[in-house]
Design an enzyme around this catalytic site. Structure first.
Site, mmCIF file in Angstrom:
data_model
loop_
_atom_site.group_PDB
_atom_site.id
_atom_site.type_symbol
_atom_site.label_atom_id
_atom_site.label_comp_id
_atom_site.label_asym_id
_atom_site.label_seq_id
_atom_site.Cartn_x
_atom_site.Cartn_y
_atom_site.Cartn_z
ATOM 1 N N ARG A 36 0.958 -1.186 -0.075
ATOM 2 C CA ARG A 36 -0.040 0.012 0.127
ATOM 3 C C ARG A 36 0.969 1.057 -0.080
ATOM 4 N NH1 ARG A 36 -2.826 -0.079 5.018
ATOM 5 N NH2 ARG A 36 -1.883 -1.836 5.928
ATOM 6 N N LYS A 45 10.265 -2.128 5.856
ATOM 7 C CA LYS A 45 9.208 -2.866 5.104
ATOM 8 C C LYS A 45 9.393 -2.957 3.681
ATOM 9 C CE LYS A 45 5.602 -1.210 8.371
ATOM 10 N NZ LYS A 45 4.851 -2.448 9.005
ATOM 11 N N LYS A 52 -12.616 -5.923 16.267
ATOM 12 C CA LYS A 52 -12.646 -7.306 15.731
ATOM 13 C C LYS A 52 -14.027 -7.607 15.614
ATOM 14 C CE LYS A 52 -8.140 -8.834 16.873
ATOM 15 N NZ LYS A 52 -7.331 -9.642 17.747
ATOM 16 N N HIS A 57 -5.711 -6.683 29.471
ATOM 17 C CA HIS A 57 -5.645 -7.875 28.792
ATOM 18 C C HIS A 57 -4.917 -8.803 29.729
ATOM 19 C CE1 HIS A 57 -5.732 -5.679 24.539
ATOM 20 N NE2 HIS A 57 -6.951 -5.830 25.010
#
Lengths: 307, 307
Positions: A35, A44, A133, A265
């Site tokens: 992208r 990357k 999600k 978490h």
């Protein structure tokens, strides 16, 4: 059976790069989305070149250019997303493209963590991950897109060698914080194995429209068992400091957002046992039972290089 | 001659990781400094583990703990720093440790760019890089530390495949900005070769207390020559848009600091020719002449994977 063609979105991320490697290793024609967001991220770009050298095809498309995404999706049979935590809701663009393309036989959205369908009670602010999600899951199901949700345990690099301490990834040297009595069962996963199992599911009719949990039996350990493994490896005994649940939760107050999310978490994982406190049941599958041929990494093996 | 022991500071950085690999490849006992700053940088930790697996030793020390740094330095013969741009002045702590340890036969500070000794006239705000490098050089020389300054050309990933365009690392598809007439000579370097040459210098008496320039003849190219190489590789002709110097400099105004720094450096490189507009002379050396055995990467070869 011919191996399906796979497009990976988020292929340079922490889990995405492992999914790309697994896809290549398992012989799938592998496409990596690049992208424009990549900008000046030299690591990357060099990673994408290394995928290309290993046989992957690079497909350029933008999340902000629907047409380019549809064209990318049309080239493959399966789409696997591994977009990172702060980009989860941008996956709606991928869902839209898959819907229009109409040819996708399986879509794996970016999951690879605690099962969000079991986290309605989750603490803020960390619950945003689960909420996002679930939003993607709803969009997938409303569009009738064939899918698999891969629900992994704790990524080992973040939870094993540091004996699940917050704020460090390195082994403690003298003292270790233990969550409660440290006897809640937790699932630990080598990140490479997450990639391997994720790709294993994509052509498997047994995993269609199901959640696949990664809970290989030998990696289901309590924090105390994990600590004992490290003590055995290192030959050094650590002082354990047991933290009661309420004291642990109180550490959220006034802390930075990132820390608050982490504490939430950790609370769900180490006090509640959210990774293991349910039976997998009929509507879902467990990866190591589906794919006994995968030699998953055990945590003592994973921790050895940290000695 | 026995290979000297090398400690690399900043070994997980863009150039540092290549210096670590070169040191291992050239058979030096290689030590990598791991600082507490590593925090939750999982990629850096995994890189350090990969160095360890390849034979490097990991030494823990903090820049804020002088004693720990002195102890680290005492274990080796040579220190190579590759600390990143925004940490340059923190190298004073390394210089202090080397001074106290007293055993170091060669120190390479973090340079690997335009020679700062030739940049007294450099434009703000980008000149800060040169000023900070000169500050470190003065500290090294005042402490009589044996040293080598490695002055490289443009790192290829940032300057070659993008045909030296600002704001992208990917090849332009239709148009290319050309700085002036595009006929100023520039030195381009594969980053792996920077690591190779840097390590080549450390045991070499010819490079003691000297600047070593990396200017291998076939990588001295004008921007127009670079563009022509890409056009030949890709088989596509690009439209050239020539930018006069004053117009280019004017683009600094009101831009972000990062962009202003980049424009200044590009001005010095592509209009002034600061990498090539001087003779190397007697007090310095050129790496490809010293080490003709190194098969350095040419830019057409470097750009091929970007096709």
């Amino acid at each position: 059976m011919e191996k399906s063609k796979v497009l990976i979105v988020g292929g340079t991320g922490y889990i995405g790069r492992r999914i790309v490697k697994a896809s290549l290793a398992q012989g799938h024609p592998t496409y990596v989305l690049m992208r424009p967001d990549i900008g000046l991220a030299v690591d990357k770009i060099q990673m994408i070149l290394s995928f290309k050298a290993a046989g992957a095809r690079v497909v350029e498309a933008s999340l902000d250019d629907h047409r380019s995404l549809v064209d990318a999706v049309k080239q493959v049979d399966v789409v696997v997303s591994a977009m990172s935590g702060y980009q989860l809701s941008r996956q709606l663009k991928v869902v839209d493209a898959i819907k229009e393309a109409g040819n996708i036989k399986r879509f794996l959205p970016s999951e690879y963590g605690i099962d969000p369908a079991r986290m309605e009670h989750a603490l803020a602010p960390g619950r945003i991950t689960f909420d996002e999600k679930m939003k993607i899951r709803r969009a997938i199901e409303e569009a009738n897109i064939p899918h698999t949700y891969v629900s992994a345990g704790c990524f080992a690099a973040y939870f094993a060698p540091n004996l699940s301490q917050l704020g460090t990834l390195l082994p403690p040297k003298e003292k270790v914080q233990v969550y409660g009595d440290g006897n809640v069962k937790v699932a630990f996963m080598d990140e490479d194995d997450v990639g391997t199992y994720a790709i294993k599911t994509i052509d498997d009719p047994r995993t269609l429209n199901k959640t696949v949990y990664l809970r290989p039996s030998e990696n289901i350990l309590t924090q105390m068992e994990l600590i004992a493994k490290w003590e055995k490896l290192s030959g050094k005994f650590l002082e354990k400091i047991h933290i009661p649940n309420d004291e642990f939760l109180a550490s959220m107050e006034g802390a930075e957002l990132f820390h608050q999310e982490a504490v939430g978490h950790f609370h769900h994982i180490f006090y509640e046992g959210c990774l293991t406190n349910f039976d997998i049941g009929d509507g879902a599958e467990e990866a190591s039972l589906l794919y006994p041929e995968v030699q998953y990494t055990r945590m003592d093996e994973y921790m050895k290089p940290y000695l």
